[in-house]
Structures are given as C-alpha cells and as structure tokens.
Design a protein around this motif. Structure first.
Motif, mmCIF file in Angstrom:
data_model
loop_
_atom_site.group_PDB
_atom_site.id
_atom_site.type_symbol
_atom_site.label_atom_id
_atom_site.label_comp_id
_atom_site.label_asym_id
_atom_site.label_seq_id
_atom_site.Cartn_x
_atom_site.Cartn_y
_atom_site.Cartn_z
ATOM 1 N N ASP A 88 79.660 -1.714 -60.149
ATOM 2 C CA ASP A 88 78.887 -1.834 -58.908
ATOM 3 C C ASP A 88 79.593 -2.760 -57.922
ATOM 4 O O ASP A 88 79.251 -3.936 -57.794
ATOM 5 N N PRO A 89 80.595 -2.234 -57.187
ATOM 6 C CA PRO A 89 81.329 -3.075 -56.226
ATOM 7 C C PRO A 89 80.438 -3.583 -55.085
ATOM 8 O O PRO A 89 80.729 -4.617 -54.484
ATOM 9 N N VAL A 90 79.356 -2.853 -54.772
ATOM 10 C CA VAL A 90 78.439 -3.293 -53.710
ATOM 11 C C VAL A 90 77.746 -4.587 -54.133
ATOM 12 O O VAL A 90 77.569 -5.506 -53.332
ATOM 13 N N LEU A 91 77.386 -4.671 -55.410
ATOM 14 C CA LEU A 91 76.760 -5.888 -55.925
ATOM 15 C C LEU A 91 77.735 -7.063 -55.817
ATOM 16 O O LEU A 91 77.346 -8.167 -55.435
ATOM 17 N N ARG A 92 78.994 -6.822 -56.136
ATOM 18 C CA ARG A 92 80.011 -7.880 -56.011
ATOM 19 C C ARG A 92 80.090 -8.368 -54.561
ATOM 20 O O ARG A 92 80.149 -9.569 -54.298
ATOM 21 N N GLU A 93 80.076 -7.406 -53.621
ATOM 22 C CA GLU A 93 80.164 -7.766 -52.206
ATOM 23 C C GLU A 93 78.959 -8.623 -51.790
ATOM 24 O O GLU A 93 79.104 -9.612 -51.070
ATOM 25 N N LYS A 94 77.766 -8.246 -52.259
ATOM 26 C CA LYS A 94 76.554 -9.007 -51.929
ATOM 27 C C LYS A 94 76.630 -10.428 -52.472
ATOM 28 O O LYS A 94 76.270 -11.391 -51.790
ATOM 29 N N ARG A 95 77.098 -10.559 -53.710
ATOM 30 C CA ARG A 95 77.177 -11.885 -54.322
ATOM 31 C C ARG A 95 78.261 -12.735 -53.672
ATOM 32 O O ARG A 95 78.089 -13.943 -53.482
ATOM 33 N N ASP A 96 79.385 -12.110 -53.311
ATOM 34 C CA ASP A 96 80.443 -12.855 -52.615
ATOM 35 C C ASP A 96 79.924 -13.408 -51.294
ATOM 36 O O ASP A 96 80.198 -14.558 -50.925
ATOM 37 N N ARG A 97 79.166 -12.585 -50.592
ATOM 38 C CA ARG A 97 78.588 -13.020 -49.318
ATOM 39 C C ARG A 97 77.625 -14.177 -49.539
ATOM 40 O O ARG A 97 77.621 -15.156 -48.775
ATOM 41 N N TRP A 98 76.793 -14.071 -50.553
ATOM 42 C CA TRP A 98 75.836 -15.130 -50.865
ATOM 43 C C TRP A 98 76.563 -16.436 -51.200
ATOM 44 O O TRP A 98 76.230 -17.498 -50.688
ATOM 45 N N HIS A 99 77.586 -16.337 -52.050
ATOM 46 C CA HIS A 99 78.341 -17.529 -52.459
ATOM 47 C C HIS A 99 79.052 -18.176 -51.273
ATOM 48 O O HIS A 99 79.105 -19.410 -51.161
#
Length: 709
Positions: free
Chosen positions: A664-675
């Motif tokens: 799930d690369p979209v989930l990675r993108e969301k978490r990177d943004r959050w971090h």
C-alpha cells in the motif's frame, strides 16, 4: 453505561409520546402549525434546560429571524421592520396559540423585497464602477441600520456589488499581466473592457443565485423560522426537515460525498468550523478552520456568490458527486482571497481512526497516538471502536520500547462517550471518569471498574480550541487525576452537552402529513469528576501555548445561546501518585514555552490574524485595494516561515505498518506526510520534553503495571 443512556432516552420519548398529538388539534390540517406545536411541546418538556417562552424570548426570535433571512440588510427597508415591530412582544403568545402570523407577514414581505432586489441589482450593474474614487464599505453588517428608502437601499447595493466585483476586476488585471509576460505581443484589453466584464460576471452570478432562490418553497423558509425558535434553547438543538434528517443519518454513518468540512453561517459567507479527517479538504491541505467561503463554482464555471445565502442552499452548491470539482473562492484566515479547487470524494474513514508513531530523541524512544475522533460502530461495538484501537496502539508502542506517550486530541470533535470511559481506564487503576446529569435528575457517575492499567508511564495530552465533547472528557479526567500533563490552547471548545434525535412521527397519531422530520434535542450535561462542567469553559491546559487561533472567536462561547457553566458535587476519586514534582514539570514546560522563539512567532501571527478579522472597512479604490493586498501578502509570506521549523525529532511508523507499505504505497505517502508535519510541530516537540521530565519523575509501581488486554 450505553444501556443507561438509551434507557434515559426511551423514558424521555415515552413521556412525550404518552401525550401524543393528533391532527384534530386544529380546525384545519395545517402542517406548519402542527410542527410548531409539536416542537415547542418537546422543547418545553424534554430539553435539559428549557427556556421560558416569554416576552424576552419573543424579542430574541424576532431579531434573530430577521437576521437569519436578511443578514446583510439589503432586502428589507426600515418601514418593513417598523411594521413587523408590532409582533416583537407577541411571538411568545403566537407560539402558545399555534399562530404563525409573524412568519406569514415577514415571509410575504421578504418575497416582495426579493423581487425588488432583482431590479435594483440590474440597475446598479448597468453603470460602470469607478475604482479611482476613494470610498470604502463596512462589511460588519450587524450594527448597521436598515435602509430608509429605495435610493438608500440602492446605494447599499452599489457598494456591496462594487465590493463583490473589485476582486473579479483584479483577477482579470492579473491574468492580462501574466499573458503579457508570457507573450509581449498579446493584445491588451482596456481597463474599461475588464471593468465591464467584471460587472457582467457579477450580474450572471446574481442571476443564477436568484434563480436558485426562486426554486425554494415556502416550507423551506418555514423550517428556518422553526429553527430560529429552536436555536434560542441552545446551539446544538436543531430541527431536521425530512430531507435534512436523511442527510443527517447519512453523515452520521460516515458515508457521504462532498468536501469533508463542517460550515457555519456568517453574513459574508460560510465559515469552515471543522475539517473532517480523511476528507477532500483534509487531503487538499489548502483550506483551514476559520476560512470563509464567499463563492462556489462548478468545475471552471462562473462561481455563485453565496453572501447572504442560506447555509443549506450554499451547502447544496458545495456538495456533489464523487470525482467532480468544486471551485471555492475563499477569504483566508489572514484576510487574503484565494480560489481553491477541491475534488469531491467520499470521506476516507480510515484516516479518522487512531494511528501511532515512535518518536526518537537523543537515543530515547517515545510514542505518539493521533486520535481524530472517538469513533464507534453502533451496530457492533466489538467490531471497531476508538478505545480498543488505542489500546492496540499502546501495546504496540510498548513492545517497540516507548518510554513515554503523547495522545494527540487536537481538532478531535468528540464522539462516543462509552469509548472515552474505556480509554481513560487504560491509564488509571479504576475510578470515576465523567459525571452525567439529566434535567431534574440525580447525576450518574461513569467509572472505570477494571483495576488493570495498560500504560502506567509518562503521559501527555495535546489539545486545542477544536478539541470538543469526548476529547474534553478524557483531557479533564486525566487532568483531575493528575495522570497526564495537558498541553495546548488556553481552553478547549467547551461543548459539555449531550443530544438525542427524536423522530416526530413517533409522537403523532393519525398523521396525514407524511414524514415530519426529527428534532435533535439537548437532554444531558457532562461534568468533570471534580464537579465542574466542561460546558463553555472547556478544559484549561496545564501548559498554555498560543496557536494561530488564540485570539479568534472559536468554540462554544462563539455560538448563539450556549448553555451556561455550572458545578455539581465532585465524584469520589484519588489523584494519581505516580509522579514526583508533577507541578514542577508543568512550571518548567511553561518557562520553556515562554522563551521559545517559534512560540513567539506563532503568537505574533495569532495577533495579526485577529487584527485582520477585526478589520471591517474595505477600500473600494483599486490602488488602495492593491496596496493593502500587497501588505497582507508580504505579512502572510513572513508568517509562512512558521512551517520551516525543524524540531530535529525522528518519527517512524511501527513495524506492523511498515510491512503494509510494500502493498500500500498510498498508506506510506500518508504516513510520510504525517511524520513530516510532526517534525515541524513545536507542540509535539514540547510534549516530548515534558515526557522526558515526567520520565525522570515517574514512580514505577510493579503491582499496578499489569497489561490490560
């Protein structure tokens, strides 16, 4: 506990239904009168704090209803208001006698004035605007009087339309300048042509707006009258017409299409008061709480000006099918005007669930859990709820070696009461969490009865002005127990009331009018375990830190007719004894914040935003308009350096989540943004500093530190 709340609601419903109505109460089957009688009956007998329907009540309804339908004072004349005045002290008597004469005369006159307005704006827009004249408009309509004559009203329309058009004129001017930069041979449009096109654009917008209003039925306006009466009781009690009730049910299920924002009616448009996690606005990142929507366009089409429009009608323009584009002309919190395009979508529920990350500072590891709301599946509590999910995240963080925990409740508007009580139980041995009182009844104390503690380490709770309801209950309980240090705004939102929805069809026998809708009714009030209500005053942070909303009116105290703060007897509880120098930790944090240059910059920004919001005089001279816009843009750019801050903290996803990233690369993108956002967050940085202090002062009691499964 949930069963007790349901039983209380059923008792209320049965008590009201036992005196159920029939249409034979009237000489004719008048649905409006039936609605008025039904709703006032329920309000007087079921509301937590019913109001006297007397002359004072009558005056409030009179003033508020006029304000609701003509907030910018560009329809009614002074003579209309003087004629309506004879009803000012009679509305309470009319309500008791199911008489709707006041509504009828105001509605009839309003329809007439709306027709007059069509010719007025056409006259005004037939003449060019002179932007070289030094004149201004006051956009604070509240204290302005109604126009004494048609000529005075026309002059009011002229200024309002010039104000509405100057932005369009400016946009055309900017577009031409850009075209010239791109191609010096571009044929120039004259200022006269641009001014003419800007006026034509405004006229087209008004034509569409009045076509839209013409489609409204009398019953739509009557619902506004009913809700003016209802709103006098408190801001969370509300009548839903049948169509609105269906929308409410859909929104409560979380399955709705739109932009993912809650709006509040303002004279100059629709103010964003909440952004729904996972929604299109949340993902777009260009809009924020406090922004005001002025115009709404459909995917490149001419935008419709929603100034003076009913909120429900504005929302109809904003909402739409998934995948379509809505163009919003917005006055930002800092006063600048921007056009922002949003792709409508279904709100992603996944982003409203709890999520966590580890935080690394100086080789020490801490944990942060973000909780956007206290969610629950009412059909199957065990399926998924906030308390269970937070418990899972706590356990995962413990396994990864976290030595302190931050619970981030900023922007959390609340949710399920049951989940709050269970969640509080993760951090205390046992004892009361919140007190709830119904009107005229003894209080109920909701307790954590499980002696196990899942997390007995250092705990910090982050809040802001938009932390409301259930968020305030958790923060208040942890503060009263001295279990956590609460860091954030001067106070939280201040919503300390409980509502229930009562379908009106359950109360009427032999109903021939079909679906009558429902009423959302305030029936209970929350109280802290120390006895104080969370209503109006919210929770005051242990460590108060400014944010950009510090000087802007937000929260329950900015609502109309909020219930008051009061106090009841405290519950029986013992403060947490796990910390040494708890007060010293708070004092040290406050000192750090007072000396932090980033906090000083944020407070400077907050004061400037307040000045911008208080500035109600707008120049209609183009040169001055541009000069002020330039100054505002420079100041706004200066404050954008706030987002350049670097806390030098490292944020990482938990191991189970990292395993999901490959699929799930979209989930990675969301978490990177959050971090990335967390790393720029000075409040999170200070929360970690406090955890470090609490860690040094924490007493570990082996007998209590058992895992709560």
């Amino acid at each position: 506990m949930k069963r007790n709340l349901i039983l209380g609601f059923l008792v209320l419903l049965i008590a009201i239904a036992s005196c159920s109505f029939t249409n034979k109460s009237f000489e004719n089957d008048d649905k409006d009168k039936l609605l008025l009688d039904l709703i006032t009956y329920i309000l007087e007998r079921g509301h937590y704090e019913p109001k006297e329907i007397d002359d004072d009540f009558s005056v409030s309804v009179f003033e508020d209803f006029i304000d609701v339908i003509d907030p910018t004072k560009r329809y009614f004349l002074e003579e209309d208001i003087l004629e309506f005045e004879k009803y000012k002290f009679q509305i309470d008597d009319q309500i008791r006698n199911t008489d709707i004469s006041f509504f009828n005369i105001v509605y009839a006159r309003f329809m007439k004035r709306m027709e007059n307005a069509k010719s007025l704006y056409a006259e005004v827009l037939s003449d060019p605007f002179d932007y070289s004249i030094e004149e201004s408009i006051n956009i604070d309509y509240k204290d302005q009087s109604f126009a004494a004559s048609r000529n005075e009203l026309k002059e009011r329309w002229r200024k309002q339309l010039k104000y509405a058009t100057i932005g369009t004129f400016d946009s055309k001017f900017k577009v031409q300048e850009q075209k010239k930069k791109d191609d010096p041979n571009t044929e120039s449009m004259s200022l006269e042509q641009m001014e003419s096109e800007a006026r034509e654009s405004t006229k087209k917008t008004l034509d569409e707006y009045f076509d839209f209003v013409d489609d409204l039925k009398r019953e739509d306006w009557f619902v506004y009258y009913i809700n003016t009466i209802v709103d006098e009781f408190d801001p969370h009690t509300y009548y839903f017409a049948p169509e609105d009730k269906d929308k409410f049910d859909i929104s409560m299920s979380g399955k709705f299409e739109g932009i993912g924002a809650r709006l509040q009616k303002k004279p100059e448009g629709a103010k964003i008061v909440e952004i729904i996690s996972g929604g299109p606005v949340w993902r777009n990142q260009q809009l924020e709480v406090g922004d005001e929507i002025l115009k709404v366009g459909q995917d490149g089409e001419l935008p419709v000006n929603i100034v003076g429009m009913r909120l429900d009608d504005a929302i109809k323009l904003i909402k739409g099918p998934k995948g379509t584009v809505v163009d919003l002309t917005v006055r930002k919190v800092d006063g600048s005007i921007e056009e922002i395009s949003i792709i409508r979508d279904v709100v992603e529920l996944e982003e409203s669930y709890a999520k966590s990350a580890t935080v690394i500072k100086e080789n020490e590891k801490y944990g942060i859990i973000n909780l956007p709301k206290f969610y629950v599946d009412f059909n199957d509590y065990a399926e998924r709820n906030a308390a269970t999910d937070v418990a899972k995240e706590v356990e995962r963080l413990k396994k990864e070696g976290a030595e302190g925990l931050v619970i981030d409740l900023r922007d959390n508007g609340g949710g399920s009461l049951k989940t709050v009580v269970e969640m509080a139980g993760l951090f205390i041995k046992d004892g009361p969490v919140v007190q709830v009182r119904s009107s005229g009844k003894e209080k109920d104390v909701y307790e954590d009865k499980d002696e196990r503690i899942q997390w007995d380490g250092p705990l910090v709770i982050l809040v802001n002005e938009l932390s409301a309801s259930a968020s305030e209950i958790l923060a208040a309980a942890m503060q009263d127990y001295k279990r956590a240090v609460v860091i954030g705004s001067k106070q939280t939102f201040g919503k300390g009331t409980v509502q229930n929805v009562i379908p009106l069809e359950n109360i009427v026998r032999s109903n021939e009018h079909g679906d009558l809708g429902a009423i959302k009714l305030t029936t209970q009030k929350f109280y802290r375990i120390n006895g104080g209500s969370t209503q109006l005053e919210g929770v005051k942070s242990d460590v108060v830190v400014p944010d950009r909303y510090s000087y802007i009116d937000l929260g329950e105290r900015d609502q109309r007719n909020p219930l008051t703060w009061d106090k009841i007897s405290p519950a029986d509880y013992e403060p947490w004894e796990g910390y040494i120098d708890y007060e010293a930790t708070i004092e040290n944090s406050a000192k750090r914040m007072a000396q932090n240059p980033q906090i000083a910059l944020i407070e400077e920004n907050a004061k400037w935003l307040k000045e911008q919001q208080d500035e109600n005089i707008v120049s209609l001279n183009y040169d001055i308009y541009k000069s002020e816009e330039k100054k505002d843009k420079e100041k706004s750019t200066y404050f954008k350096t706030i987002s350049d801050y670097d806390s030098h903290l490292t944020f990482e996803s938990l191991k189970y989540e990292e395993e999901l990233f490959t699929k799930d690369p979209v989930l990675r993108e969301k978490r990177d943004r959050w971090h990335n956002n967390l790393a720029k967050d000075v409040y999170v940085e200070e929360a970690i500093n406090v955890l470090q202090d609490l860690k040094l002062n924490n007493i570990k009691n082996g007998k209590l530190a058992s895992v709560k499964g």
